[in-house]
Write a protein that holds these residues in place. Structure first.
Motif, mmCIF file in Angstrom:
data_model
loop_
_atom_site.group_PDB
_atom_site.id
_atom_site.type_symbol
_atom_site.label_atom_id
_atom_site.label_comp_id
_atom_site.label_asym_id
_atom_site.label_seq_id
_atom_site.Cartn_x
_atom_site.Cartn_y
_atom_site.Cartn_z
ATOM 1 N N PHE A 67 0.829 -1.198 0.000
ATOM 2 C CA PHE A 67 0.000 0.000 0.000
ATOM 3 C C PHE A 67 0.873 1.262 0.000
ATOM 4 C CE2 PHE A 67 -2.304 3.260 2.568
ATOM 5 C CZ PHE A 67 -3.162 3.656 1.551
ATOM 6 N N GLN A 68 1.940 1.247 0.783
ATOM 7 C CA GLN A 68 2.840 2.413 0.802
ATOM 8 C C GLN A 68 3.421 2.654 -0.599
ATOM 9 O OE1 GLN A 68 5.426 3.932 3.944
ATOM 10 N NE2 GLN A 68 4.693 5.435 2.457
ATOM 11 N N HIS A 78 1.279 6.371 -6.935
ATOM 12 C CA HIS A 78 0.134 7.071 -7.513
ATOM 13 C C HIS A 78 0.204 8.572 -7.257
ATOM 14 C CE1 HIS A 78 -1.859 3.173 -8.196
ATOM 15 N NE2 HIS A 78 -2.607 3.843 -9.046
ATOM 16 N N ARG A 79 0.635 8.970 -6.051
ATOM 17 C CA ARG A 79 0.675 10.407 -5.751
ATOM 18 C C ARG A 79 1.749 11.130 -6.557
ATOM 19 N NH1 ARG A 79 1.691 10.921 -0.617
ATOM 20 N NH2 ARG A 79 1.323 8.774 0.052
ATOM 21 N N GLU A 126 -0.952 16.915 -12.490
ATOM 22 C CA GLU A 126 -1.595 18.148 -12.001
ATOM 23 C C GLU A 126 -0.728 19.366 -12.289
ATOM 24 O OE1 GLU A 126 -2.728 17.119 -7.998
ATOM 25 O OE2 GLU A 126 -4.736 16.510 -8.658
ATOM 26 N N ASP A 127 0.602 19.209 -12.230
ATOM 27 C CA ASP A 127 1.490 20.316 -12.607
ATOM 28 C C ASP A 127 1.248 20.725 -14.058
ATOM 29 O OD1 ASP A 127 2.583 20.366 -10.123
ATOM 30 O OD2 ASP A 127 4.454 19.348 -10.657
ATOM 31 N N ALA A 128 1.061 19.735 -14.922
ATOM 32 C CA ALA A 128 0.842 20.030 -16.345
ATOM 33 C C ALA A 128 -0.520 20.693 -16.563
ATOM 34 C CB ALA A 128 0.959 18.751 -17.175
ATOM 35 N N ARG A 158 -8.972 8.035 -9.824
ATOM 36 C CA ARG A 158 -10.006 8.933 -10.356
ATOM 37 C C ARG A 158 -9.446 10.323 -10.585
ATOM 38 N NH1 ARG A 158 -13.991 7.091 -6.614
ATOM 39 N NH2 ARG A 158 -14.979 5.282 -7.581
ATOM 40 N N ASP A 159 -8.569 10.767 -9.660
ATOM 41 C CA ASP A 159 -7.963 12.092 -9.813
ATOM 42 C C ASP A 159 -7.031 12.131 -11.029
ATOM 43 O OD1 ASP A 159 -9.324 12.852 -7.548
ATOM 44 O OD2 ASP A 159 -7.608 12.630 -6.201
#
Lengths: 208, 208
Positions: free
Chosen positions: A66-67, A73-74, A81-83, A135-136
């Motif tokens: 999970f870690q 994923h992050r 998100e930067d793009a 989803r994000d």
């Protein structure tokens, strides 16, 4: 940056050092033999630690997975998100997003494979958390496509389907990419940015 | 055709019945737990047979994986070669090839995942044989793209790179496709055929 430095940077947020050593050991063990064939003893051994020392940081093998999945994923989401938030036309932002996302999947292909192929081994609760991040990721690509459609720069008859295909194309780089191959991560990124612009019907703009 | 009939058809060439039962049991065991975490005893148990009975048909677990990989690759290659040899313009043939190849990877996603993700577990000799089949798969797509370029129907600046991307896009359907999902294998095939025609710069032709 050499491969070793990149590997360390990838897990920089995992502290203390012992936890980071366990995570990198787990990634390589899972990638080589699969999650189910790997024991916590294998992982501790690779990290040069005792099983008891591992247990201080991770109660179960699944917590380690999970870690890895969560950090992976992050990081990938952050790049997208930067793009999305950058300046530029939708075509420029989409090209940058694809280049960065592809480069990440090429450079971190071992992590990306574990993350993508072992989702089924996560606990129900952890899986739900990862699905939220996915989803994000989907939403970030979809919003650039939508911006391009709104600006009449893109022609996208099936927005969710095209979003899925763009992400799938980029993610699958982790499967086939080899550091010994003919193309560098940057070269694959450039090729793919061009192919994705074609997929969304982005007409090439006159220079100037 | 229902899912069960498709599953049986997939392995029709594997005989006798007992060998076919072992192959389908192995596919599901490998998909669930990974190759390395699966024992020949697990596989025999799933097939309702003794380990000794398994040994009559397959000397090792690796032989089973090779059989799965070999049949999987040859079926996928056959589909592509049919599309290459069919009548029609390069765009029509490419669209058909993508539709069939995507449909195969959606319908047989469990087999395709095992085939794609466990290549590293094959013996050196068996791996070399599979690499040969993969070259033929690549060659089939490349030849349709070349035909389109020769006919001035396609605009493909990087032929090997575009071939790789087209195959990657189709193969990755096996990773994300779910029978419970929103799209049928046919719908994904149609969407992807359109996206791939865009990737190769195939101008839509006027109807008639």
């Amino acid at each position: 940056m050499d491969a070793e430095a990149k590997r360390t940077e990838e897990w920089a947020e995992v502290t203390p050092d012992a936890a980071r050593r366990l995570v990198t050991a787990a990634v390589h063990a899972f990638a080589e033999r699969g999650y189910h064939a790997t024991t916590t003893r294998d992982i501790a051994g690779r990290a040069g630690m005792s099983p008891a020392a591992l247990y201080i940081h991770y109660k179960t093998k699944e917590e380690l997975l999970f870690q890895i999945s969560s950090v992976g994923h992050r990081l990938a989401l952050g790049i997208l998100e930067d793009a999305v938030d950058a300046d530029g036309t939708p075509a420029e932002r989409l090209a940058n997003a694809v280049r960065s996302f592809v480069r990440w999947h090429a450079e971190h292909h071992t992590t990306a494979r574990v993350v993508q192929y072992e989702l089924g081994a996560l606990s129900e609760e952890h899986y739900a958390e990862i699905v939220g991040l996915r989803r994000d990721v989907d939403g970030a690509v979809r919003s650039i496509l939508q911006d391009g459609v709104d600006a009449a720069d893109f022609d996208v008859p099936d927005l969710p389907g095209t979003t899925l295909a763009v992400l799938s194309l980029c993610i699958d780089v982790a499967r086939w990419f080899s550091a010994d191959g003919r193309r560098s991560p940057d070269e694959v990124g450039l090729l793919y940015a061009d192919l994705v612009l074609r997929m969304v019907g982005a007409a090439p703009r006159p220079a100037g």
